[in-house]
Design an enzyme around this catalytic site. Structure first.
Site, PDB file in Angstrom:
ATOM      1  N   LYS A   1     -19.644 -25.925  33.230  1.00  0.00           N
ATOM      2  CA  LYS A   1     -20.797 -25.892  33.784  1.00  0.00           C
ATOM      3  C   LYS A   1     -21.751 -26.565  33.019  1.00  0.00           C
ATOM      4  O   LYS A   1     -22.200 -26.411  31.852  1.00  0.00           O
ATOM      5  CB  LYS A   1     -21.267 -24.376  33.740  1.00  0.00           C
ATOM      6  CG  LYS A   1     -22.509 -23.903  34.384  1.00  0.00           C
ATOM      7  CD  LYS A   1     -23.093 -22.578  34.171  1.00  0.00           C
ATOM      8  CE  LYS A   1     -24.541 -22.494  35.000  1.00  0.00           C
ATOM      9  NZ  LYS A   1     -24.818 -20.944  35.330  1.00  0.00           N
TER      10      LYS A   1
ATOM     11  N   LYS B   1     -19.063 -27.032  37.977  1.00  0.00           N
ATOM     12  CA  LYS B   1     -20.223 -26.693  38.557  1.00  0.00           C
ATOM     13  C   LYS B   1     -21.297 -27.764  37.786  1.00  0.00           C
ATOM     14  O   LYS B   1     -21.508 -27.583  36.473  1.00  0.00           O
ATOM     15  CB  LYS B   1     -20.757 -25.151  38.304  1.00  0.00           C
ATOM     16  CG  LYS B   1     -22.047 -24.863  38.881  1.00  0.00           C
ATOM     17  CD  LYS B   1     -22.250 -23.483  38.331  1.00  0.00           C
ATOM     18  CE  LYS B   1     -23.703 -23.073  38.826  1.00  0.00           C
ATOM     19  NZ  LYS B   1     -24.235 -21.764  38.237  1.00  0.00           N
TER      20      LYS B   1
HETATM   21  C1  PBG Z   1     -26.727 -18.200  36.188  1.00  0.00           C
HETATM   22  C2  PBG Z   1     -26.147 -18.970  37.484  1.00  0.00           C
HETATM   23  C3  PBG Z   1     -26.975 -20.065  37.739  1.00  0.00           C
HETATM   24  C4  PBG Z   1     -26.274 -20.549  38.769  1.00  0.00           C
HETATM   25  C5  PBG Z   1     -25.159 -19.708  38.976  1.00  0.00           C
HETATM   26  N1  PBG Z   1     -25.139 -18.646  38.180  1.00  0.00           N
HETATM   27  C6  PBG Z   1     -28.254 -20.776  37.306  1.00  0.00           C
HETATM   28  C7  PBG Z   1     -28.388 -21.389  35.913  1.00  0.00           C
HETATM   29  O1  PBG Z   1     -27.425 -21.464  35.144  1.00  0.00           O
HETATM   30  O2  PBG Z   1     -29.536 -21.475  35.479  1.00  0.00           O
HETATM   31  C8  PBG Z   1     -26.740 -21.647  39.730  1.00  0.00           C
HETATM   32  C9  PBG Z   1     -26.126 -21.576  41.169  1.00  0.00           C
HETATM   33  C10 PBG Z   1     -26.942 -22.675  41.901  1.00  0.00           C
HETATM   34  O3  PBG Z   1     -27.691 -23.398  41.892  1.00  0.00           O
HETATM   35  O4  PBG Z   1     -26.515 -22.498  43.252  1.00  0.00           O
HETATM   36  N2  PBG Z   1     -26.182 -18.037  35.006  1.00  0.00           N
END
Ligand code: PBG
Length: 341
Positions: free
Chosen positions: A207, A262
């Site tokens: 991520k 992601k």
């Molecule tokens: C939270 C989380 C996020 C997303 C999924 N879980 C945002 C972040 O890490 O700030 C983002 C998903 C998206 O942008 O569609 N931990």
């Protein structure tokens, strides 16, 4: 990917004409290497407080936050169209947020109530919970903040408890998105200790600290909490690829059943490297900002939004993804049901 076994056997033009296999829809379909089906798609859903609420998210045209009572309608349509699972995210009211994110551990919080309602209404639909504290903390960070820093080890116990609360509420899958080191092992041990041996862990292993999460943070009310704060001390640097493989190796060694990359489009190389290197179920998250740029351009008449969306999903399949989280899951599944996308 391996090079073709006998490249020398291809006769040059004019004997070989690649266009022969593109001349009609029937042959294009026959030689298609990948396809997208509803079984590949997971719909992320924002859960809002209140009753009979369907509140549009301004930065995500076509996406709304739904109150718990309305979720069964959405879930029934998703199941009818063949989607295997939903991923739930709460829009926690500001007054329930706290420095320590304790609402994450409330067995009656928004996502837990949503899970119980959905398991009752549409039991065959898989439910995925996000494990992280950011929807619940007043500072918007995914972990506990101690002495101005996101504290890794202190956060692990809270995440493990959060995952157990979610499993108890009926979630089939927990998806740690927090990027703390060691959380997969801590969560697996806690789940097993509490008797949730069949609860699946899909790790957001790779991520990245991405600008493409902007609209999601609006949808979950966490943008204001985070303010100018950054997540770069735990989410990955977009410059790194080898590090993603190391993250995946660690999470698999700790017991992750599946891994996720992601965002999606900027990281297709990572999807392919993980798939080739580990051969494990690999999900990709086509995140909020990726969805928003396509919808915004489509609203301006600058491109065909549905076609652009399917093209992105095909690229994920080509890169090796097994499943895709996308806000367009319902739209795409509807389109697949009526046409050949
Ligand atoms: C939270 C989380 C996020 C997303 C999924 N879980 C945002 C972040 O890490 O700030 C983002 C998903 C998206 O942008 O569609 N931990």
């Amino acid at each position: 990917m391996a090079p073709p076994a006998f490249p020398q056997l291809h006769a040059p033009f004019p004997r070989t004409r690649p266009r022969r296999l593109r001349q009609a829809d029937w042959v294009r379909r026959l030689v298609a290497e990948v396809g997208v089906t509803p079984s590949d798609l997971i719909l992320p859903v924002f859960v809002a407080p209140g009753n009979n609420v369907a509140q549009p998210v301004a930065s995500m045209p076509g996406v709304a936050r739904h109150s718990v009572d309305r979720l069964p309608f959405l879930a029934e349509e998703a199941a009818k169209l063949g989607l295997p699972a939903l991923a739930l995210f709460p829009a926690t009211p500001q007054e329930l947020k706290a420095e320590d994110g304790r609402e994450a551990l409330n067995a009656d919080n928004l996502v837990c109530r949503a899970a119980r309602t959905l398991k009752d209404a549409v039991p065959g639909l898989g439910l995925i919970a996000d494990v992280a504290l950011d929807p619940y903390t007043s500072h918007g960070q995914d972990g506990l903040v101690i002495d101005g820093k996101v504290a890794n080890d202190e956060t692990l116990a809270v995440l493990a408890e959060q995952a157990c609360v979610q499993a108890e509420a009926g979630f089939d899958v927990v998806a740690p998105s927090d990027m703390m080191d060691g959380r997969i092992g801590a969560i697996r041990d806690a789940l097993d200790g509490a008797g949730f041996r069949d609860t699946i862990i899909v790790s957001y292993a790779a991520k990245y600290a991405s600008a493409f999460y902007g609209p999601f943070r609006d949808a979950c009310n966490s943008a204001a909490s985070l303010g100018k704060g950054s997540k770069r001390s735990y989410q990955m640097n977009p410059a790194n690829g080898d590090e993603a493989l190391r993250e995946v190796a660690l999470d698999l060694a700790e017991g992750a059943d599946m891994v996720m990359v992601k965002p999606g489009l900027p990281y297709l190389d990572i999807v392919r490297r993980i798939k080739d290197g580990f051969g494990v179920p690999t999900f990709v998250y086509h995140v909020s900002g990726e969805y928003a740029v396509i919808r915004a351009a489509a609203e301006n008449g600058w491109l065909d939004g549905d076609a652009a969306m399917v093209e992105c999903l095909l690229s994920f399949k080509r890169a090796g993804a097994d499943a895709i989280l996308t806000y367009a899951a319902l739209d795409v599944a509807r389109r697949l049901a009526t046409t050949r996308a």
